[in-house]
Design an enzyme around this catalytic site. Structure first.
Site, mmCIF file in Angstrom:
data_model
loop_
_atom_site.group_PDB
_atom_site.id
_atom_site.type_symbol
_atom_site.label_atom_id
_atom_site.label_comp_id
_atom_site.label_asym_id
_atom_site.label_seq_id
_atom_site.Cartn_x
_atom_site.Cartn_y
_atom_site.Cartn_z
ATOM 1 N N LYS A 9 16.015 -4.801 -110.123
ATOM 2 C CA LYS A 9 15.678 -6.203 -110.355
ATOM 3 C C LYS A 9 16.936 -7.046 -110.638
ATOM 4 C CE LYS A 9 10.991 -5.244 -112.061
ATOM 5 N NZ LYS A 9 10.012 -5.554 -113.128
ATOM 6 N N TYR A 49 3.651 -9.034 -105.996
ATOM 7 C CA TYR A 49 2.974 -9.014 -107.296
ATOM 8 C C TYR A 49 1.580 -9.635 -107.227
ATOM 9 C CZ TYR A 49 7.114 -7.370 -109.885
ATOM 10 O OH TYR A 49 8.150 -6.607 -110.391
ATOM 11 N N ARG A 85 8.489 6.827 -111.557
ATOM 12 C CA ARG A 85 7.905 6.047 -112.664
ATOM 13 C C ARG A 85 8.322 6.648 -114.011
ATOM 14 N NH1 ARG A 85 4.976 1.216 -112.127
ATOM 15 N NH2 ARG A 85 3.652 1.881 -113.844
ATOM 16 N N THR A 91 7.148 0.085 -119.200
ATOM 17 C CA THR A 91 7.454 -1.303 -118.825
ATOM 18 C C THR A 91 8.348 -1.990 -119.863
ATOM 19 O OG1 THR A 91 5.264 -1.346 -117.826
ATOM 20 C CG2 THR A 91 6.372 -3.477 -118.105
ATOM 21 N N ARG A 102 14.879 2.395 -118.000
ATOM 22 C CA ARG A 102 14.578 1.171 -118.741
ATOM 23 C C ARG A 102 15.103 1.220 -120.174
ATOM 24 N NH1 ARG A 102 8.639 0.082 -116.030
ATOM 25 N NH2 ARG A 102 9.284 -1.541 -114.575
ATOM 26 N N ASN A 112 13.303 -5.967 -116.941
ATOM 27 C CA ASN A 112 13.294 -4.527 -117.218
ATOM 28 C C ASN A 112 13.910 -3.656 -116.122
ATOM 29 O OD1 ASN A 112 11.239 -4.854 -115.444
ATOM 30 N ND2 ASN A 112 9.617 -4.066 -116.757
ATOM 31 N N HIS A 115 11.710 -1.685 -110.637
ATOM 32 C CA HIS A 115 10.294 -1.610 -110.276
ATOM 33 C C HIS A 115 10.105 -0.324 -109.491
ATOM 34 C CE1 HIS A 115 6.404 -2.526 -108.421
ATOM 35 N NE2 HIS A 115 6.936 -1.993 -107.336
ATOM 36 N N GLU A 126 3.666 -1.479 -100.591
ATOM 37 C CA GLU A 126 4.919 -2.114 -100.995
ATOM 38 C C GLU A 126 6.070 -1.790 -100.037
ATOM 39 O OE1 GLU A 126 5.416 -0.891 -105.075
ATOM 40 O OE2 GLU A 126 3.752 -2.156 -105.765
HETATM 41 O O1 CDP Z 1 6.568 -2.702 -113.653
HETATM 42 P P1 CDP Z 1 5.407 -1.955 -114.275
HETATM 43 O O2 CDP Z 1 4.489 -1.339 -113.258
HETATM 44 O O3 CDP Z 1 5.877 -0.985 -115.318
HETATM 45 O O4 CDP Z 1 4.566 -3.037 -115.115
HETATM 46 P P2 CDP Z 1 3.362 -4.002 -114.698
HETATM 47 O O5 CDP Z 1 2.417 -4.034 -115.851
HETATM 48 O O6 CDP Z 1 2.830 -3.657 -113.349
HETATM 49 O O7 CDP Z 1 4.050 -5.446 -114.634
HETATM 50 C C1 CDP Z 1 4.881 -5.800 -113.549
HETATM 51 C C2 CDP Z 1 6.082 -6.517 -114.097
HETATM 52 O O8 CDP Z 1 5.684 -7.759 -114.661
HETATM 53 C C3 CDP Z 1 6.807 -5.799 -115.237
HETATM 54 O O9 CDP Z 1 7.689 -4.798 -114.795
HETATM 55 C C4 CDP Z 1 7.530 -6.938 -115.915
HETATM 56 O O10 CDP Z 1 8.726 -7.286 -115.239
HETATM 57 C C5 CDP Z 1 6.524 -8.087 -115.750
HETATM 58 N N1 CDP Z 1 5.678 -8.293 -116.951
HETATM 59 C C6 CDP Z 1 5.993 -9.352 -117.799
HETATM 60 O O11 CDP Z 1 6.938 -10.103 -117.552
HETATM 61 N N2 CDP Z 1 5.224 -9.560 -118.933
HETATM 62 C C7 CDP Z 1 4.172 -8.761 -119.204
HETATM 63 N N3 CDP Z 1 3.443 -8.994 -120.303
HETATM 64 C C8 CDP Z 1 3.853 -7.685 -118.352
HETATM 65 C C9 CDP Z 1 4.634 -7.476 -117.230
HETATM 66 MG MG MG Z 2 3.178 -2.224 -111.854
#
Ligand code: CDP
Ligand code: MG
Length: 145
Positions: A9, A49, A85, A91, A102, A112, A115, A126
């Site tokens: 990212k 997204y 993952r 996250t 992370r 973070n 992805h 994706e």
């Molecule tokens: O990336 P990951 O699959 O771990 O998390 P996700 O729940 O699918 O969320 C996608 C991305 O959205 C995260 O990696 C964060 O960059 C962002 N996010 C955020 O900014 N604020 C949140 N409360 C949850 C996610």
């Molecule tokens: Mg995700």
């Protein structure tokens, strides 16, 4: 063998962490079978997204993801989707385990660093957003000396 989509990212790219992150995946035994640098725009963010559209953090997430260049790549390896993952960690870096990318490189639960696809269906979807079939290496690795 499984393929998964990884994004380095804009926060990690900006801080010059890309090399360390790519090195980590290689050390874990994954092969890079596709890679490019790009700047995400709002349209691409809304496709990638899609499941997050309407969530309270969505606009800030898009603002962050479109704020600078990122690296997209496809990694190949056994159980690549789950293993990447796990190597990436949770996250929010505050909850991510020691030794995860992370934990080491992420600044916050939004910024973070990385992805990775979360299931075979997301990986397929994706990968096809970022790469055409001819951009993904699908040959052998018998390098001639
Ligand atoms: O990336 P990951 O699959 O771990 O998390 P996700 O729940 O699918 O969320 C996608 C991305 O959205 C995260 O990696 C964060 O960059 C962002 N996010 C955020 O900014 N604020 C949140 N409360 C949850 C996610
Ligand atoms: Mg995700």
């Amino acid at each position: 063998m499984e393929k998964t989509l990884v994004l380095i990212k804009p926060d990690a790219f900006d801080k010059h962490y890309s090399g360390d992150i790519i090195k980590r995946y290689e050390q874990e035994g994954f092969r890079i079978v596709a890679m490019k640098l790009l700047k995400m725009d709002e349209r691409l963010a809304s496709i990638h997204y899609a499941e997050h559209i309407g969530r309270p953090y969505y606009q800030d997430l898009v603002g962050f993801m479109t704020s600078g260049p990122l690296i997209a790549m496809v990694l190949e390896g056994e159980n690549a989707i789950a293993r990447v993952r796990e190597i990436n960690g949770k996250t929010n870096p505050a909850e991510a385990a020691e030794g995860t990318i992370r934990k080491q490189f992420a600044a916050s639960g939004r910024r973070n660093a990385v992805h990775a696809s979360d299931s075979p269906a997301s990986a397929k979807r994706e990968i096809s957003i970022f790469f055409s079939e001819c951009e993904i290496y699908d040959g052998t690795y018998e390098i001639m000396g």
